[in-house]
Each structure stands twice: as structure tokens, then as C-alpha cells.
Design a protein around this motif. Structure first.
Motif, PDB file in Angstrom:
ATOM      1  N   HIS A  28       9.598 -17.390   3.870  1.00  9.25           N
ATOM      2  CA  HIS A  28       9.382 -16.225   4.715  1.00  9.25           C
ATOM      3  C   HIS A  28       7.924 -15.804   4.608  1.00  9.25           C
ATOM      4  N   SER A  29       7.203 -15.826   5.709  1.00  9.87           N
ATOM      5  CA  SER A  29       5.792 -15.440   5.659  1.00  9.87           C
ATOM      6  C   SER A  29       5.636 -13.956   5.912  1.00  9.87           C
ATOM      7  N   LEU A  30       4.712 -13.377   5.166  1.00  9.46           N
ATOM      8  CA  LEU A  30       4.386 -11.968   5.349  1.00  9.46           C
ATOM      9  C   LEU A  30       2.984 -11.939   5.942  1.00  9.46           C
ATOM     10  N   LEU A  31       2.846 -11.306   7.114  1.00  6.40           N
ATOM     11  CA  LEU A  31       1.577 -11.394   7.827  1.00  6.40           C
ATOM     12  C   LEU A  31       1.007 -10.020   8.118  1.00  6.40           C
ATOM     13  N   GLY A  32      -0.305  -9.987   8.213  1.00 10.83           N
ATOM     14  CA  GLY A  32      -0.985  -8.740   8.536  1.00 10.83           C
ATOM     15  C   GLY A  32      -2.435  -8.865   8.117  1.00 10.83           C
ATOM     16  N   GLU A  33      -3.299  -8.060   8.725  1.00 10.23           N
ATOM     17  CA  GLU A  33      -4.711  -8.108   8.360  1.00 10.23           C
ATOM     18  C   GLU A  33      -4.948  -7.283   7.094  1.00 10.23           C
ATOM     19  N   ASN A  34      -6.206  -7.162   6.737  1.00 15.66           N
ATOM     20  CA  ASN A  34      -6.566  -6.359   5.573  1.00 15.66           C
ATOM     21  C   ASN A  34      -5.984  -4.961   5.639  1.00 15.66           C
ATOM     22  N   GLY A  35      -5.453  -4.509   4.528  1.00 12.15           N
ATOM     23  CA  GLY A  35      -4.982  -3.127   4.493  1.00 12.15           C
ATOM     24  C   GLY A  35      -3.700  -2.921   5.268  1.00 12.15           C
ATOM     25  N   ALA A  36      -3.079  -4.009   5.698  1.00 13.82           N
ATOM     26  CA  ALA A  36      -1.842  -3.851   6.450  1.00 13.82           C
ATOM     27  C   ALA A  36      -0.695  -3.449   5.537  1.00 13.82           C
ATOM     28  N   GLY A  37      -0.834  -3.743   4.250  1.00  5.62           N
ATOM     29  CA  GLY A  37       0.200  -3.370   3.292  1.00  5.62           C
ATOM     30  C   GLY A  37       0.913  -4.556   2.678  1.00  5.62           C
ATOM     31  N   LYS A  38       0.433  -5.775   2.981  1.00  6.72           N
ATOM     32  CA  LYS A  38       1.094  -6.962   2.425  1.00  6.72           C
ATOM     33  C   LYS A  38       1.110  -6.926   0.901  1.00  6.72           C
ATOM     34  N   ALA A  39      -0.077  -6.732   0.345  1.00  3.58           N
ATOM     35  CA  ALA A  39      -0.185  -6.781  -1.114  1.00  3.58           C
ATOM     36  C   ALA A  39       0.610  -5.646  -1.749  1.00  3.58           C
ATOM     37  N   THR A  40       0.628  -4.495  -1.101  1.00  7.46           N
ATOM     38  CA  THR A  40       1.388  -3.367  -1.650  1.00  7.46           C
ATOM     39  C   THR A  40       2.877  -3.690  -1.654  1.00  7.46           C
ATOM     40  N   LEU A  41       3.341  -4.312  -0.560  1.00  6.65           N
ATOM     41  CA  LEU A  41       4.749  -4.669  -0.481  1.00  6.65           C
ATOM     42  C   LEU A  41       5.109  -5.659  -1.596  1.00  6.65           C
ATOM     43  N   ILE A  42       4.242  -6.638  -1.786  1.00  2.82           N
ATOM     44  CA  ILE A  42       4.482  -7.627  -2.836  1.00  2.82           C
ATOM     45  C   ILE A  42       4.505  -6.951  -4.199  1.00  2.82           C
ATOM     46  N   LYS A  43       3.562  -6.034  -4.405  1.00  6.80           N
ATOM     47  CA  LYS A  43       3.503  -5.377  -5.713  1.00  6.80           C
ATOM     48  C   LYS A  43       4.704  -4.471  -5.936  1.00  6.80           C
TER      49      LYS A  43
END
Lengths: 506, 339, 355
Positions: free
Chosen positions: A36-51
Motif C-alpha cells: 500500500h503506497s502512501l503518497l503526498g508532497e512535503n508536509g502532507a502528513g505522510k511521515a506523521t501518519l507513519i510515526k
């Protein structure tokens, strides 16, 4: 794929940091045996969701269910116990230890006299073999390529018998064959019903390997899609979004004609850096705004860093106004009246504990050296001028830089560079993470400066911004310049999106 | 690009990495071997210069006279491997020595005094470790506080030197097991046992491996789910206990507790550990290296006595050697980073 | 001025005032100053005089710490400058001539300037951690001093030299004027040129400073040079006080006192913003503390215990965990949600970069 059992179910997740809503009621579902890929540009919240999923951050509201049981993670250890393992971009292993230890650390096989190394290494080998990794467990981790290290990190995840594997930008520093090797491992794990969350800014790879995609933008969920149902262009528009309304007020700048007869301010030939940007040519003329379009990791930042001397180039030549120069340190570039504002405002821009005035004057002062201090009168004048002309708020030169909002910090940095009267200004994401009002002001200022003769290289993830400001657009992808064209009125975002999206462009 | 033969690419990669691996494996031993080479060179040079330098008696005294330093270096190695530093060891050694002398002089049995010394050392270590880990105080400053505290407390115990008459404590130094001109004292044996246990702990226990992992990359160690907090505090406790043992050895060696003992010893210890090849940034080093480092220090001391040269040369040579080793380390790290 | 006194200096100033009050209450004579032969005497005067070497060293240390560094070698450097100057005078045929004394001081201080630059070279060019780079000289320096004096404690009789630490000017000890002079010169140097602000900028954010075009290498180098030079002067003062070059005891453990003074003054050990006025207060706190302890009848040797407690308290007060805890209590009272970890905000930005 979506009929598989749901392993992770995140509902209405919100995380707020001072001043930023990093995640706003986001839902995310991960099923066993899917990539499952998580996509979005900088600051989209990808890293926050992962964390949030891996227990690094605690969530402010919402629920996380793993295999149907609701969980609250107080730390990474909790997430690991729940069967969620993560391999980060900057691989979190210990390079000073052996491969076997890195796989088994914390799970060593005990013997009569402490750790039984023979058995431990043998067990490590089994785990490595399962992923088709054939390395000597007694070798030092540092002696292996990043790709192998990545696979070793995944092997480690297997030791804790994970059901969910999070791969955060695993391919960003791998070459093609290494990516193939990683994908082979991912497919193998998928067939063993491991749920894999994959983050990559290489869209080719996303389309190649994933089954599902979830797109985030500005901390909000845009949607979840099956890979087949979304074209590249659609995906890119969903990731980038458009904030047109307020910015429409700035007239499109494209039509301004640039005199490209004389010597350019900057002429770059074959400039490159291994692992950063492939050899590239580029000219910038007086009064010209050259916009860089490309996704994160396309080489846009890497190219300007090499030009400015923030990173060393390993080949290529630079001419400033027709004279060949070496720009191997920021110092040299600033001597040649080239200024660079980094995309990482916090780490490479602001001096947080100094005042606004000191931050503005720093550029001039650095050029002068420590002996000739910028006089109080001169400093006051410069600072007052820029606070007014850039509308920096609060309009007090003596408050600490760290107390300003992002947009105002960015204006102070702009002022720092303008005060040195550069002939070429390189702006890497100057409008990222700031509110729309400040964004418009900064854009207007850049257009004004260029009209007055300044050369500008302008990088932004927001394509409409690039199109509105630039007279020339350079499109980058996979660390290469893939296109360069004069901007004109009837060229629009979809044309660039199409260029970036074009599969396997050679 | 797509059709690159992946098999080929990986297999050549494997060969290359195999070669690099052998280089790397040697890389972490290079400083230790360099220290060993220097030690041997110094012994040979001494032998050539003085005629009878390398004698069984001299080699025996190398261990016996520096037994306290061996023990301190063992503890310090743990600390430096995590990337920390412990400046308190000299003072804590003096304090535990003072404490034992005082307790013995008021008639506390030696069987109670020795455990108390170790506990006192452990308490200092715990305090330093807690300051560092939980309150985010830099190791340098936290151990500096420990150093001040221990030194001051020495004088609280007594301003004067206290003589030790306890036969057991004195016997640790005076009893000699010998074979020909070779001899060893119980203090020497203690030092060797401490080094052996320390080496075993580093190589064969989870705590030991965690110490290396923390020094290599603390963030990674934490994300790997290792007991980072516990280990980080524990290394200072180990160092404190070692300072307690060193206090016992030093007391028996000098037959007295004295508040000014061991001033500057922390620097000698750090120098010995670094010369022995332990990376000051942590993550790389071996216990046997620290033992060699102490011997290098000991040989310099002996040679200077033999030469009848000014004792000040001792510190100067240690300083120069330390510098040379740090610069070498710096280049090794720089090279490792480039690869 | 109001800006200076608003936040950072309040605590150290308060501590100093409290110490003085404590002393005055326990011995009313503490503040009294008597005049003998036109010269002032009293506990305060003693503190002003005795603090001079520490003052010089601590000023240099402040700048070094501002660059995120530390200079452990200052004590050894003091020993070297004293040894050089006294050795020169003792070998000279006219030890009582002012010229001889000036040359002796000049040579001593010049050598320590070179030693400071050597430290700077190791830190800024070779890239060795400051603790270790300066540890080398700390270890070797006293040995060098002993070699210079031939292993003995060189003693001299030279009235101009003795004047420096023991003489008086306008009724006040001359050493005090050295302090004042050093404070003034260093203050002017860092605040009238751009050295101060560039040092802070390098100490706060080295990579941003580099991108802004700051020549951080040169700055760090000069700061260590300044620290060496000031330590050299301190060594001269120390040797003038005892009229001997005591290589083992000159500036012994002064590096620790200096670091303590800097921290007490409110300059963070993590580098960046520094305050010279804070350091000055810090020095007076330490000197007053020493004087108090002596007066209370505690053997001077026990002083380190008090210093250790001060270090621990100061470090705890700077610790984010303690601040967070205190902040949380305050917040709970105000019925607001607890504040988050200070690191999180930076992580958001890190995340923006990576994700």
C-alpha cells in the motif's frame, strides 16, 4: 487485493503540533498481503501518519486498531509488540556492528557462557536467506551497500515476526538493480501475507509495486485508490492540489521577454554530483526567473546545492558572467553575488536565538568579515527598509527569530539575501509551509525583483506557482533535467504533470 | 535500464563488498595493533638503549604498579564506547580509598569495608548516569560534578592522610606469587580478572553489545528496542564500581588513604583508553586495547625513570601520543564516512 | 541596559546578592572597607583582587563555549606563561627594570596566544572534538612548563612584576584593573566588531551560518587564540601574586571554575548566545562562595563539594525535563493541556524535509 483481512485500521486520526495541524481526521486502512503506497508532497502528513502508526508520536484523537484490537502506542516498543516493524529512509542500524548482530540484536541466542555467537549468526543467516540476501553475517554492516543494509533491516523486522512492515522511502538512495532486488523481497513478503506500507516519491516505483494508494495533502486525506483506477496525471494533481483563488491576483509573469543575447549571469555546463544530480546544463539571464518543476527527489534541490557550493560537485563547470569560476563553498558563491535560500528553513536558514535584525544583517556581515562590523545606523536602515518593504510582522527588529511565524521567517531570510545585493538569487521552496497571504507577498516580491534585473532560480512543489512566476521552466525527474522550455500563456499545469508523469522517460 | 541483469550486478557487488569487508574488519583493529606496535617498539628501543630494560621484574611491575589504572581503564572503556566520558574516576578512587582507610581505622571489619567501597563507587556512577540520561546533562559536566563532589568529600572524611594497617588490605599488594624473577600480587590478579570479565561482558552479553550499539548510533539502538536508558546509566555505574576497586588497589599500594590521591588520574585513564584504540566518539574499541594502552603509559613512565629524565616528560609524551592517536582516529572515521 | 537585565542576568545577580547578604548577616564586617596607607582593605576588595585570574580565563571560556566548544587547557597554559615570563626575568641581569618585565610578559603572552591558536587549529581545521583537542595541551602543558623552569619552582624578585598582582592604583588593587581592562577590551572586541554576533551565529546554527557565507573556521580559530591569550595573562597575574612559577599549581582546576562561572552566568554549554556580564557575575559568585566557605570555617579543600552542588543545581535548572515538569504543573493549574515535548516541533520540520 482489497478483500484481504484488514490488519491496520486507523480512523479519524488527528495530530497537532504547536501552530500546525499535521494530521486532520485522517483514515487509513492496511490489509494483509497488500503493498500500500502512501503518497503526498512535503508536509502532507505522510511521515506523521507513519510515526503515529509506529508509536513515535501519540495521537491527539482517533483510533488505531491492529488485527481488530484497539491499541494505544506509548512508544516504538509498543508498536513492535503489536507486530509493526519499520525500516526508515536513513536506515536505523548500527554500522559499527556486524550484519548478524544487526539482525539479531536483542534476540541473540543464549549459550552457556553468554551469547552463543555461532548459533546467533546461523539464525541470522536463515533470516537473511529467507529474503534471498546472501551475505556473511560476520561481516561489518558498514561494508555493505545501502541496498543490502536496507534488506538487512527488513530481515531484522522478520525476526520480530512482523505482520506490518513500514518502508519509509526505502528506494531514495538505491540504483535500479538494487530497487529490483528490494521489490523482489517485497513481493516475497506479500506472498507471505505481510502487509506492507510503502512510501516513495518515485511514481514509477509506486505504480510498479503497489496494489493500493492513499493520498494525503496538507494533513488531510484525499482518498484511497486501487492502482488501476488512477492515472499518473490524476494522481499528481491529487497530490499537488491547487490553491488558485487568492493567488490569481498575481498576474502571470510568463509573457515578459528576457534579453538572452549577452553573457548570462550564470552558465552551468555538465554540473553533477554522484547520487545527487546527473550532469546538467543551465543558463540564467538578467531579470529572468527560471522555475524548477519536479517532485521531491527529482534532483531540483540537489542541483541548486551543487551550484551554490553547499554540496561539492564532482564534475562540470560554472561561468559567472562569462568568467569561469569555482564555486566550491558558499563563501565563493556569495563573493560572486549569488545567494541561496535553503528549503530547510529551520536547519539551514534561520539563526533562531538571534534577533530579526541580526538575522537580516548576517549576510552582509559575513561578506565583510568580523572586523568590519555593520554599523548600527546602517543596520537600522537596512533592517527598517526590509521590514517595511517585505511587511515582516511583528515589525520589531529586536524580537528573536524563533518567535516569528514561518512566513515571516522566510521573509527575513529573503531580506538577508537581498541585503547583500545579489545578482542571482536561488530560492528553494521559499513558500513551503507558510500561509497563503505570506505566500502571495513573497511571490509578488520575487516578480518585482526580477523585473528590476535580478536573476532568480525558483523551486517549488506547487506547479502553478512555478508557472505563474517563471519565464523559463526546467523540468526535472529522477535526478535529471528532462525538459526545458520557455513559459507562455497557454501552457498549463497539466502539460508539466504530463511531462513528469511520462513513464520511463529516457 | 529496466533490463539490467540484476544477478550480475549483485554478484559483482558481493565480491566488491567482500573485499571492502575485510578492509573494514581490519580497520577497527588497526588502532589496537598500532598501540601494540608502539608498545613493542618502545620495549625494543628501551632494551637497545639501556641494555637491560626488558626484564621479568620490569614486565611484572608494569602490571602490578599500574593495576589501579588497568581497572579504571576497564570501566572507562565502557563509558567511552557509548560515546560518553567520565571525569570522576580519579576523585572517586581517592574517595573510596579515604573511606576505606577511615572505616578501617575505626575498626569496621574489612569484609564490610570492601563492599562499602564498591557501593560508594556505584552510587557516584548512578548519580552521574541519571544526570546524563534523565536530565540531559552533558557527560562531561555531569561527571565533572561527580569529580568535584568526590574530591570535596575526601576532605570531609579527613584532611590528613590516614594510614592503613589492615593486614588483608596490605597483603593485596605485599603478597607476591612469583616464578623466578616474574611475580604478581593479588592486586595484579584483581586487575587481570576485572579486564577479563569486562572483555567477556562486552563480547558475550546483551548489555555489552548494547553498549556498542549505543556508541554506533543511539537513535538506532533505541528504535531497535534495546534497553538504551538502562545501559547508558549502567556504564557509569560500572565505571564507578571500577573506581571503587581501583580505590582498594591504590590504598593497598600506598598503605594509606590520602585526599590528594589520583588527581589527574582521569586524564591518564582517558589517554590510556584512547591510545588503546577506543574511538572517542564511541562504538569501536576493545578491552585488550585499553590494557595495552595502560602498558604503553607504564613503559613511558618506566623509561623516563630509567633515563633519569624530568618526570614532566611523562605527561608531555602521553599528550603527544594521545594527539597522534586522536588524529589517526579522525582520519579513520573520515575515511569510513567517505565509503 | 534594561534588555540586558530583563531575563538572563536576573538569576545569577540574585544569587550573588543572596550570597553577599548571607555574608553580611553572618559577619557584618564583610562589607566594611578600611583605608590603610591610602589603600583600601576588606573582604570585598580581596574578592575583587583574587578573582582577577579567574576573570580573565572565564571571559575567554565564555567565547569558546559560545562556539559550542570548550577549552580545558587554560590551567596548563597559565602555568606556561608564568614559567616563560619568570624564567626570562630570572635569567635577566636587570630584573627590576620595567622594560625587562614588559618583554617577559610579552613573550609569555605571545607563546600562549600561539598555544591557543594550536587548539583552534586542532578544532577548526583537523576537526577534533574540542574536549579532546584541548585535553592534549592540558595533559602536556604542565610538563612543558616544568621543562621551561627545569623542574623547579622558579622564584624571582622583581618589584615591577610584583606590582601587577600586589600593587595598588587609586587605592584599589592593580589586579582589579586587569579584570576591568580585560572585560572592557573583550567586551569592545565582541560587541564593537562583529566577532560576537558571528560567534553566536556559528554556535547556534553552524550549517545555516555556513550557507550564509560566514567563515566559521576563522572565527573558531581566533576565539581559541583569544582564550589562550587571556589564560596567558591570567598566568602572569598568578605568578606575580606568588612571585614564583609553580607549574604544578598555577591555574590548577581553574578550567573547571571558569566553566562553572560561564554556566552560572547564564551562557548555555550548548553554545550560541553568550553574556559576558553574566560571566563576570558568575566569577564573583564563585569567588564570594570561596570566601564564604573559608569564613564559615569549612576547610577550603571541601569547597569542591559546594561547587559540585552548584553545578548539579544549575544543570538541573537548564534541563528540559525539569522545565517541562515545572511548566506542566503551572499549566495544570491554569487548566490547560500539558505542553508537548520541545523536540516535536523540530521533528515536524524534519518530517517536512523527509516526507
Amino acid at each position: 487485493m482489497s478483500e484481504n483481512a484488514v490488519v491496520v485500521e486507523m480512523r479519524d486520526i488527528s495530530i497537532e503540533f504547536p501552530g500546525v495541524k499535521a494530521l486532520d481526521d485522517v483514515d487509513f486502512t492496511l490489509r494483509s498481503g497488500e503493498i500500500h503506497s502512501l503518497l503526498g508532497e512535503n508536509g502532507a502528513g505522510k511521515a506523521t501518519l507513519i510515526k503515529a502508526l509506529t508509536g513515535v508520536y501519540s495521537i491527539d484523537s482517533g483510533t488505531i486498531r491492529v488485527s481488530g484490537t484497539e491499541r494505544t502506542f506509548a512508544g516504538t516498543a509498543d508498536a513492535q509488540t503489536a507486530g509493526i516493524a519499520t525500516v526508515y529512509q536513513e536506515i536505523n542500524l548500527c554500522t559499527n556492528l556486524t550484519v548478524g548482530e544487526n539482525v539479531m540484536l536483542g534476540h541473540e541466542v543464549p549459550g552457556r557462557f553468554g551469547i552463543n555467537w555461532r548459533a546467533t549468526h546461523a539464525k541470522a543467516t536463515t533470516y537473511l536467506r529467507q529474503l534471498g540476501v546472501d551475505v556473511d553475517p560476520r561481516s561489518q554492516l558498514a561494508s555493505h551497500s545501502l541496498a543490502i543494509q536496507q534488506l538487512i533491516a527488513i530481515s531484522r523486522a522478520m525476526v520480530v515476526d512482523c505482520r506490518v512492515l513500514v518502508l519509509d522511502e526505502p528506494t531514495s538512495s538505491l540504483d535500479r538493480s538494487e530497487v529490483e532486488q528490494l521489490f523482489a523481497v517485497m513481493r516475497r513478503l506479500r506472498s507471505r501475507n505481510v502487509a506492507i506500507l510503502f512510501v516513495s516519491h518515485f511514481l514509477d516505483q509506486v505504480y510498479e509495486i503497489s496494489d493500493q494508494m492513499t493520498v494525503l495533502r496538507n494533513g488531510k486525506l484525499v482518498g484511497e485508490y486501487q492502482v488501476g483506477e488512477l492515472s499518473r496525471s490524476e494522481l499528481i494533481s491529487k497530490m499537488l492540489g491547487r490553491e488558485l483563488d487568492e493567488l490569481e491576483s498575481i498576474a502571470r509573469n510568463a509573457s515578459r521577454t528576457i534579453d538572452r543575447t549577452g553573457n548570462p549571469i550564470l552558465k552551468v555546463t555538465g554540473l553533477g554530483r554522484k547520487g545527487g544530480i546527473e550532469p546538467t546544463d543551465l543558463d540564467v539571464y538578467d531579470g529572468e526567473i527560471v522555475g524548477f518543476a519536479g517532485l521531491l527527489g527529482s534532483g531540483r534541490t540537489e542541483l541548486v546545492r551543487v551550484i551554490y557550493g553547499a554540496d561539492r560537485s564532482d564534475h562540470g563547470a560554472i561561468e559567472v558572467r562569462g568568467k569561469s569560476v569555482r564555486l566550491s563553498t558558499p563563501r565563493h558563491s556569495s563573493d560572486h553575488k549569488i545567494a541561496f535560500s535553503s528549503e530547510d528553513r529551520r536547519a539551514e536558514g534561520i539563526i533562531g536565538d538571534l534577533t530579526v535584525a541580526e538575522n537580516i544583517v548576517l549576510g552582509i556581515q559575513a561578506k565583510r568579515g568580523w572586523l568590519r562590523r555593520v554599523s548600527k545606523a546602517q543596520s537600522d536602515e537596512v533592517v527598517a527598509h526590509y521590514i517595511e518593504s517585505l511587511d515582516i510582522r511583528p515589525a520589531s527588529p529586536h524580537i528573536l527569530m524563533s518567535n516569528l511565524s514561518g512566513g515571516n521567517q522566510q521573509k527575513v531570510l529573503l531580506a538577508r539575501w537581498l541585503a547583500t545585493t545579489p545578482q542571482l538569487l536561488i530560492l528553494d521552496e521559499p513558500t513551503r509551509g507558510i500561509d497563503i497571504g505570506a505566500k502571495a507577498e513573497i511571490q509578488r516580491e520575487i516578480a518585482k525583483l526580477a523585473a528590476a534585473g535580478l536573476g532568480v532560480i525558483f523551486i517549488s512543489s506547487e506547479l502553478d506557482e512555478v508557472l505563474r512566476l517563471s519565464q523559463r521552466v526546467v523540468v526535472l525527474r529522477d535526478r535529471r533535467k528532462i525538459a526545458e522550455f520557455d513559459n507562455h500563456e497557454n501552457f498549463d499545469i497539466d502539460d508539466i504533470v504530463a511531462l513528469i508523469a511520462k513513464e520511463g522517460a529516457a | 535500464m529496466r533490463n539490467t541483469n540484476t544477478m550480475d550486478a549483485t554478484s559483482t557487488g558481493a565480491i566488491k563488498s567482500g573485499m571492502r569487508r575485510k578492509m573494514k574488519a581490519r580497520l577497527s583493529w588497526i588502532p589496537v595493533l598500532a598501540a601494540l606496535a608502539i608498545l613493542i617498539l618502545m620495549l625494543i628501543a628501551g632494551q637497545v638503549h639501556f641494555g637491560s630494560f626488558v626484564t621479568p621484574a620490569m614486565l611484572s611491575s608494569l602490571l602490578v604498579d599500574n593495576a589501579y589504572l588497568v581497572v579504571l581503564a576497564a570501566g572507562m572503556t565502557f563509558v567511552i564506547l557509548t560515546g560518553g566520558i567520565d571525569l570522576s574516576v580519579g576523585s572517586v578512587m581517592a574517595f573510596t580509598g579515604m573511606l576505606s582507610a577511615k572505616l578501617l581505622s575505626v575498626g569496621v571489619p574489612v569484609a564490610l569495608v570492601i563492599p562499602l567501597m564498591l557501593i560508594a563507587g556505584a552510587l557516584f556512577g548512578t548519580m552521574i548516569g541519571v544526570l546524563i540520561h534523565f536530565f540531559d546533562v552533558q557527560p562531561f559536566i555531569a561527571s565533572l560534578a561527580g569529580m568535584f563532589l568526590a574530591r570535596g568529600l575526601c576532605f570531609v572524611v579527613s584532611l590528613e592522610a590516614i594510614q592503613v594497617k589492615d593486614p588483608f588490605v596490605l597483603g593485596l599488594e605485599s603478597a607476591r606469587l612469583g616464578y623466578g624473577d616474574w611475580y604478581i600480587t593479588p592486586t595484579g590478579i584483581i586487575a587481570l580478572i576485572v579486564i577479563a570479565i569486562a572483555a567477556w561482558v562486552l563480547a558475550y552479553t546483551r548489555f555489552g553489545r548494547t553498549v556498542y550499539a549505543i556508541g554506533g548510533n543511539e537513535q538506532s539502538a533505541r528504535l531497535m528496542g534495546l534497553a538504551v536508558a538502562r545501559s547508558k546509566i549502567l556504564v557509569y555505574v560500572v565505571s564507578g564500581v571500577c573506581a571503587g576497586i581501583a580505590g582498594l588497589i591504590f590504598t593497598s599500594y600506598t598503605a594509606a588513604g590520602y585526599s590528594l590521591n589520583g588527581i589527574g588520574t582521569e586524564l591518564d585513564t582517558i589517554a590510556a583508553v584512547v591510545i588503546g584504540g577506543t574511538l572517542l566518539t564511541g562504538g569501536s574499541g576493545y578491552m585488550v586495547g585499553s590494557l595495552i594502552g595502560v602498558f604503553v603509559y607504564g613503559v613511558i613512565k618506566t623509561a623516563i625513570t630509567y633515563l633519569g629524565a624530568d618526570a614532566s616528560w611523562e605527561r608531555i609524551s602521553i599528550g603527544i601520543l594521545l594527539l597522534a592517536f586522536v588524529v589517526v582516529q579522525r582520519f579513520i572515521v573520515a575515511r569510513a564516512n567517505r565509503n | 541596559m534594561t534588555r540586558f537585565f530583563r531575563s538572563r542576568l536576573v538569576w545569577p545577580m540574585g544569587a550573588l546578592v543572596a550570597l553577599v547578604l548571607l555574608n553580611t548577616i553572618s559577619r557584618p564586617s564583610f562589607l566594611s572597607i578600611s583605608v590603610k596607607n591610602g589603600q583600601l582593605y576588606g573582604s570585598i576588595i580581596d574578592i575583587l583582587r583574587d578573582s582577577a585570574p579567574l576573570m580573565l580565563v572565564a571571559l575567554g571560556m565564555t567565547l569558546v563555549i559560545a562556539t559550542r566548544g570548550i577549552d580545558l587547557s587554560v590551567g596548563a597554559v597559565m602555568a606556561i606563561s608564568g614559567a616563560v615570563a619568570l624564567q626570562f626575568i630570572s635569567k635577566s641581569t636587570s630584573p627590576n627594570r620595567v622594560g625587562t618585565v614588559l618583554i617577559a610578559i610579552g613573550i609569555g603572552v605571545f607563546i600562549t596566544l600561539l598555544l591557543g591558536l594550536w587548539n583552534g587549529f586542532l578544532v577548526a581545521v583537523v576537526g577534533i572534538q574540542p574536549i579532546i583537542a584541548t585535553l592534549v595541551l592540558m595533559l602536556g602543558g604542565r610538563g612543558i612548563a616544568l621543562l621551561i623552569t627545569g623542574g623547579f619552582i622558579t622564584t624571582i624578585t622583581s618589584s615591577p612584576y610584583a606590582q601587577m598582582a600586589q600593587g595598588h592604583l587609586l587605592g584599589l588593587p592593580l589586579a582589579f584593573f586587569f579584570s576591568v581592562g580585560a572585560i572592557a577590551i573583550v567586551g569592545l572586541l565582541v560587541r564593537r566588531t562583529a566577532l560576537g554576533v558571528l560567534t553566536e551565529s556559528v554556535g547556534i546554527n553552524p550549517s545555516a551560518s555556513r550557507l550564509a557565507g560566514v567563515r566559521s573556521r576563522g572565527i573558531i580559530w581566533s576565539i581559541y587564540g583569544i582564550s589562550g591569550l587571556l589564560a596567558g595573562l591570567a598566568g602572569i597575574l598568578y605568578s606575580s601574586n606568588i612571585m614564583a612559577a609553580d607549574s604544578n599549581n598555577a591555574g590548577f582546576l581553574i578550567e573547571l571554575d571558569a566553566i562553572l562561572a560561564v554556566v552560572l552566568g547564564g551562557t548555555s554549554l550548548r553554545g550560541g548566545k553568550f553574556t559576558l556580564s553574566g560571566t563576570v557575575i558568575g566569577v564573583f559568585i564563585i569567588q564570594t562562595l570561596t570566601s564564604t566557605i573559608t569564613f564559615l570555617g569549612v576547610p577550603p579543600a571541601v569547597t569542591p563539594v559546594f561547587k559540585a552542588l552548584v553545578v548539579i543545581l544549575v544543570c538541573l535548572s537548564q534541563s528540559s525535563r525539569v522545565r517541562q515538569y515545572l511548566g506542566r504543573i503551572r499549566h495544570l493549574r491554569a487548566a490547560k493541556p500539558p505542553i508537548r515535548l520541545s523536540g516535536l516541533e523540530t521533528e515536524v520540520l524534519a518530517e517536512r524535509k523527509s516526507g
